[in-house]
Design a protein around this motif. Sequence first.
Motif, short mmCIF file in Angstrom:
data_model
loop_
_atom_site.label_atom_id
_atom_site.label_comp_id
_atom_site.label_asym_id
_atom_site.label_seq_id
_atom_site.Cartn_x
_atom_site.Cartn_y
_atom_site.Cartn_z
N VAL A 24 20.52 13.39 -19.67
CA VAL A 24 19.65 14.57 -19.75
C VAL A 24 18.61 14.39 -20.85
CG1 VAL A 24 19.58 17.04 -20.28
CG2 VAL A 24 21.37 16.13 -18.80
N ALA A 25 19.02 13.80 -21.99
CA ALA A 25 18.08 13.55 -23.08
C ALA A 25 17.00 12.56 -22.66
CB ALA A 25 18.83 13.01 -24.30
N LEU A 26 17.37 11.52 -21.92
CA LEU A 26 16.38 10.56 -21.42
C LEU A 26 15.40 11.24 -20.47
CD1 LEU A 26 18.67 7.46 -20.74
CD2 LEU A 26 16.75 7.55 -22.35
N ALA A 27 15.91 12.10 -19.60
CA ALA A 27 15.03 12.82 -18.68
C ALA A 27 14.09 13.75 -19.45
CB ALA A 27 15.88 13.62 -17.69
N ARG A 29 13.01 13.34 -22.55
CA ARG A 29 12.00 12.50 -23.21
C ARG A 29 10.94 12.06 -22.22
NH1 ARG A 29 9.30 12.34 -27.23
NH2 ARG A 29 11.20 12.61 -28.46
N PHE A 30 11.33 11.70 -21.00
CA PHE A 30 10.38 11.28 -19.97
C PHE A 30 9.42 12.43 -19.64
CE2 PHE A 30 9.20 11.20 -15.46
CZ PHE A 30 8.52 9.99 -15.40
N LEU A 31 9.95 13.62 -19.43
CA LEU A 31 9.12 14.77 -19.12
C LEU A 31 8.19 15.11 -20.28
CD1 LEU A 31 11.71 17.08 -17.32
CD2 LEU A 31 9.83 15.82 -16.26
N ALA A 32 8.71 15.00 -21.49
CA ALA A 32 7.89 15.29 -22.67
C ALA A 32 6.72 14.32 -22.77
CB ALA A 32 8.74 15.24 -23.93
N ASP A 33 7.00 13.04 -22.52
CA ASP A 33 5.95 12.03 -22.60
C ASP A 33 4.92 12.19 -21.49
OD1 ASP A 33 7.17 10.96 -24.82
OD2 ASP A 33 8.20 9.37 -23.73
N GLN A 34 5.38 12.60 -20.32
CA GLN A 34 4.49 12.72 -19.17
C GLN A 34 3.59 13.96 -19.24
OE1 GLN A 34 4.03 10.55 -16.44
NE2 GLN A 34 5.18 9.19 -17.80
N TYR A 35 4.15 15.06 -19.74
CA TYR A 35 3.44 16.34 -19.66
C TYR A 35 3.10 16.94 -21.02
CZ TYR A 35 4.98 15.94 -14.85
OH TYR A 35 5.21 15.48 -13.57
N GLY A 36 3.45 16.24 -22.11
CA GLY A 36 3.11 16.72 -23.44
C GLY A 36 3.91 17.93 -23.89
N ALA A 37 5.05 18.17 -23.26
CA ALA A 37 5.91 19.30 -23.66
C ALA A 37 6.85 18.86 -24.77
CB ALA A 37 6.71 19.79 -22.46
N PRO A 38 7.34 19.80 -25.61
CA PRO A 38 8.30 19.44 -26.66
C PRO A 38 9.60 18.90 -26.06
CG PRO A 38 7.36 21.61 -27.06
CD PRO A 38 6.94 21.21 -25.68
N MET A 40 12.59 18.63 -27.35
CA MET A 40 13.75 19.49 -27.61
C MET A 40 13.84 20.62 -26.60
SD MET A 40 15.83 18.84 -30.21
CE MET A 40 15.93 17.92 -31.74
N LEU A 41 12.70 21.20 -26.28
CA LEU A 41 12.67 22.29 -25.31
C LEU A 41 13.08 21.79 -23.93
CD1 LEU A 41 11.97 25.21 -24.59
CD2 LEU A 41 9.59 24.49 -24.28
N MET A 42 12.60 20.61 -23.55
CA MET A 42 12.97 20.04 -22.26
C MET A 42 14.47 19.76 -22.19
SD MET A 42 10.30 19.81 -20.25
CE MET A 42 10.02 21.46 -20.89
N ALA A 43 15.03 19.20 -23.27
CA ALA A 43 16.46 18.90 -23.30
C ALA A 43 17.29 20.17 -23.19
CB ALA A 43 16.81 18.14 -24.59
N LEU A 44 16.84 21.22 -23.88
CA LEU A 44 17.56 22.49 -23.84
C LEU A 44 17.56 23.08 -22.44
CD1 LEU A 44 18.94 24.87 -25.27
CD2 LEU A 44 16.68 25.72 -25.85
N LEU A 45 16.39 23.14 -21.81
CA LEU A 45 16.29 23.76 -20.49
C LEU A 45 17.01 22.93 -19.43
CD1 LEU A 45 12.56 24.94 -20.57
CD2 LEU A 45 14.62 26.29 -20.98
#
Length: 335
Positions: A24-27, A29-38, A40-45
């Motif tokens: 989940v953390a890897l996913a 990080r991937f979303l954060a890098d792709q879309y510029g989102a935080p 930590m927020l992506m990992a939480l959601l």
Amino acid sequence: MIMLSALPAMARSLLPGILVAAVVALAARFLADQYGAPAMLMALLLGMSFAFLSEDGRCVEGIAFTARTLLRLGVALLGARISLEALATLGPPIIGLIVLGVLATIVFGVLASRLLGRGWRFGLLTGGSVAICGASAAMALASVLPRSERSERDLVFTVLGVTVLSTIAMVLYPLLTGWMELGPQASGVFLGGTIHDVAQVVGAGYTVSDPTGDTATLVKLIRVAMLAPVVVALTLVVKRGSGAVEGTGKRGPLVPFFLIGFVAIAAVNSAGYLPAQAAVWMGEASKWLLLTAMAAVGMKTALRSMLDVGHQAIILILAETVFIAVLFVGILSLL
């Protein structure tokens, strides 16, 4: 003492949950890098969408281990970011301003929380996360606060709140420094002293200019360094008050081991005995451990429980964010 023969069985019980949280953390990080989102927020959601894994099955023990033990290890490794030599370049007046801002925001959070009927623990959790270093501080403080049936929900709300507000501040505060006509150093002090998370401080600071980004990063590191004394003080207060973890009756150590690790690593780094590459590796390891722990915390939180947090909690974290911003503007104008 854990016998060596028990380690394989322990590994078998913990590994599934750890691996799930890591994926989940890897996913995230991937979303954060792709879309510029935080991240930590992506990992939480993302973690919250897999909450069923923490309720039953082979992943339960590993998720709990990740959300608590790996979280503490990640906080300890944050010490690799601290260098007293670099921080001293700001000078005593600015350092004093930063310390004052941290302490005043925590006190404000506790008092405002009591006025809103949420209790001192929730105010300390939200106020400390706003004052120190966002999600990382929230997780560190939550690990030493007395536990209750609302602990996971309160932590998730705090991480979600400071992450969202920090992202908004990253966009708005650089515009605010231009409107107030602050110089490079004053802008760096304001951005580093008021934005919650490290990544957003860096993003906002270097948006203005390189000198502003350098100053903002140093100021933020001073706030991160405040994590150790604040957690020590909190631990002493909790032990003096009841000494027991809520719901268990057990006493923890006077000073948490992860905090001793944080101070030790920071001291070694400040003394120049920690190789630069090792400090970089430890900093990266800290980021990944905290990201993985955040995913696990999300897994332990049912989305429906977030609906019970109440409007007072939202008002509180907004008020703390406004308070620290107004405080820094006022003191900077005096200086």
